[in-house]
Motif scaffolding. Structure first.
Motif, short mmCIF file in Angstrom:
data_model
loop_
_atom_site.label_atom_id
_atom_site.label_comp_id
_atom_site.label_asym_id
_atom_site.label_seq_id
_atom_site.Cartn_x
_atom_site.Cartn_y
_atom_site.Cartn_z
N LYS A 122 -1.44 56.88 29.40
CA LYS A 122 -1.60 56.43 28.29
C LYS A 122 -1.68 57.11 27.06
O LYS A 122 -1.23 56.91 26.04
N LYS A 123 -2.26 58.23 27.18
CA LYS A 123 -2.37 59.27 26.37
C LYS A 123 -0.80 59.93 26.12
O LYS A 123 -0.71 60.43 24.85
N LEU A 124 -0.01 59.60 26.98
CA LEU A 124 1.35 60.32 26.83
C LEU A 124 2.28 59.26 26.18
O LEU A 124 3.34 59.24 26.03
N GLY A 125 1.53 57.86 25.82
CA GLY A 125 2.12 56.83 25.41
C GLY A 125 2.62 55.92 26.15
O GLY A 125 3.19 55.00 25.90
N ALA A 126 2.16 55.62 27.57
CA ALA A 126 2.45 54.81 28.45
C ALA A 126 1.80 53.57 28.25
O ALA A 126 0.90 53.39 27.78
N GLU A 127 2.56 52.59 28.64
CA GLU A 127 2.13 51.04 28.77
C GLU A 127 1.83 50.67 30.24
O GLU A 127 2.81 51.14 30.94
N ILE A 128 1.05 49.95 30.38
CA ILE A 128 1.08 49.39 31.82
C ILE A 128 2.24 48.00 31.72
O ILE A 128 1.93 47.25 31.22
N VAL A 129 2.92 48.12 32.74
CA VAL A 129 4.04 47.32 33.07
C VAL A 129 3.60 46.01 33.56
O VAL A 129 3.69 44.86 33.59
N PHE A 130 2.85 46.46 35.09
CA PHE A 130 2.24 45.47 35.65
C PHE A 130 1.14 46.25 36.57
O PHE A 130 1.26 47.31 36.72
N GLU A 131 0.11 45.43 37.22
CA GLU A 131 -0.81 45.90 37.95
C GLU A 131 -1.18 44.85 39.07
O GLU A 131 -1.15 43.72 38.99
N ALA A 132 -1.37 45.20 40.27
CA ALA A 132 -1.31 44.37 41.52
C ALA A 132 -2.26 45.04 42.62
O ALA A 132 -2.45 46.43 42.69
N THR A 133 -2.89 44.36 43.37
CA THR A 133 -3.39 44.83 44.49
C THR A 133 -2.43 44.32 45.75
O THR A 133 -2.29 43.19 45.79
N VAL A 134 -2.01 45.29 46.53
CA VAL A 134 -1.07 45.06 47.41
C VAL A 134 -1.49 45.28 48.97
O VAL A 134 -2.44 46.39 49.25
N GLN A 135 -1.12 44.70 50.06
CA GLN A 135 -1.40 44.79 51.62
C GLN A 135 -0.26 45.73 51.95
O GLN A 135 -0.38 46.46 52.97
N GLU A 136 0.86 45.86 51.46
CA GLU A 136 2.17 46.42 51.89
C GLU A 136 2.01 47.64 52.56
O GLU A 136 2.44 48.16 53.47
N ALA A 137 1.79 48.66 51.43
CA ALA A 137 1.89 50.03 51.90
C ALA A 137 0.56 50.80 52.02
O ALA A 137 0.68 51.92 52.63
N CYS A 138 -0.43 50.30 51.55
CA CYS A 138 -1.46 51.14 51.53
C CYS A 138 -2.89 50.26 52.07
O CYS A 138 -4.08 50.99 51.95
N LYS A 139 -2.83 49.13 52.38
CA LYS A 139 -3.63 48.11 52.99
C LYS A 139 -4.93 48.45 52.53
O LYS A 139 -5.90 48.62 53.42
N PRO A 140 -5.74 47.65 51.56
CA PRO A 140 -4.79 47.23 50.36
C PRO A 140 -5.39 48.51 49.54
O PRO A 140 -5.93 49.04 49.68
N CYS A 141 -4.23 48.42 48.47
CA CYS A 141 -4.55 49.31 47.27
C CYS A 141 -4.01 48.74 46.06
O CYS A 141 -3.39 47.94 45.85
N ARG A 142 -4.64 49.34 45.11
CA ARG A 142 -4.33 49.06 43.67
C ARG A 142 -2.98 49.80 43.32
O ARG A 142 -2.79 51.01 43.53
N VAL A 143 -2.08 49.27 42.69
CA VAL A 143 -0.84 49.59 42.39
C VAL A 143 -0.48 49.46 40.80
O VAL A 143 -0.85 48.14 40.37
N VAL A 144 -0.12 50.45 40.00
CA VAL A 144 -0.15 50.06 38.44
C VAL A 144 1.13 50.89 38.29
O VAL A 144 1.62 51.96 38.60
N HIS A 145 2.22 50.20 37.51
CA HIS A 145 3.46 50.70 37.06
C HIS A 145 3.16 50.77 35.60
O HIS A 145 2.85 49.98 34.93
N LEU A 146 3.59 52.04 35.18
CA LEU A 146 3.42 52.45 33.95
C LEU A 146 4.80 52.93 33.36
O LEU A 146 5.51 53.43 34.12
N ARG A 147 5.08 52.63 32.01
CA ARG A 147 6.32 53.25 31.52
C ARG A 147 6.15 53.91 30.04
O ARG A 147 5.34 53.02 29.25
N VAL A 148 6.44 55.00 29.77
CA VAL A 148 6.80 55.55 28.75
C VAL A 148 8.01 56.15 28.63
O VAL A 148 8.72 56.99 29.29
N SER A 149 8.79 55.59 27.44
CA SER A 149 10.20 55.85 27.25
C SER A 149 10.92 55.59 28.38
O SER A 149 10.66 54.25 28.92
N ASN A 150 11.59 56.26 28.94
CA ASN A 150 12.64 56.00 30.35
C ASN A 150 11.96 56.85 31.36
O ASN A 150 12.58 56.64 32.43
#
Length: 130
Positions: free
Chosen positions: A28-56
């Protein structure tokens, strides 16, 4: 034969983290925004996943107790493809090494995503994502 026709643009890089809140704060200090956040079972059983985007720059951060032994190590880099089945078939024909010899489906990703990982000669993962 070559995978070149299946490689689109940079898609994201995978960043395992032991401290998601600190990771979010840093980006966020780099200017990123959270695109979405979820708790998933798929890869990390379960874990918090956050997608962040800053520019490209697109970061897929996920919490894991075990991460690479070196601080700042990335888990994978991903490229986009418009033809996941064609890319998979071409990689197979070229004799490339797969992390799992199947196309995965991530239903937590907005709109559902298909993907597979290739393993490079140094153990690096290259993800093809559609």
């Amino acid at each position: 034969m070559s995978m070149k026709r299946y490689v689109g643009e940079f898609h994201h890089y995978g960043l395992p983290t032991k401290d998601m809140d600190a990771t979010i704060e840093f980006y966020k200090k780099l200017g990123a925004e959270i695109v979405f956040e979820a708790t998933v079972q798929e890869a990390c059983k379960p874990c918090r996943v956050v997608h962040l985007r800053v520019s490209n720059l697109y970061v897929e951060a996920y919490e894991r107790d075990e991460i690479a032994g070196k601080a700042g190590a990335l888990d994978h880099i991903a490229v986009s493809t418009d033809d996941i089945e064609g890319a998979f078939a071409e990689a197979k024909a070229l004799g490339l090494t797969f992390a799992k010899e199947e196309i995965g489906v991530s239903d937590y990703w907005p709109g559902t995503a298909k993907w597979f990982h290739l393993v490079g000669p140094s153990g690096e993962l290259v993800e093809f994502a559609q």
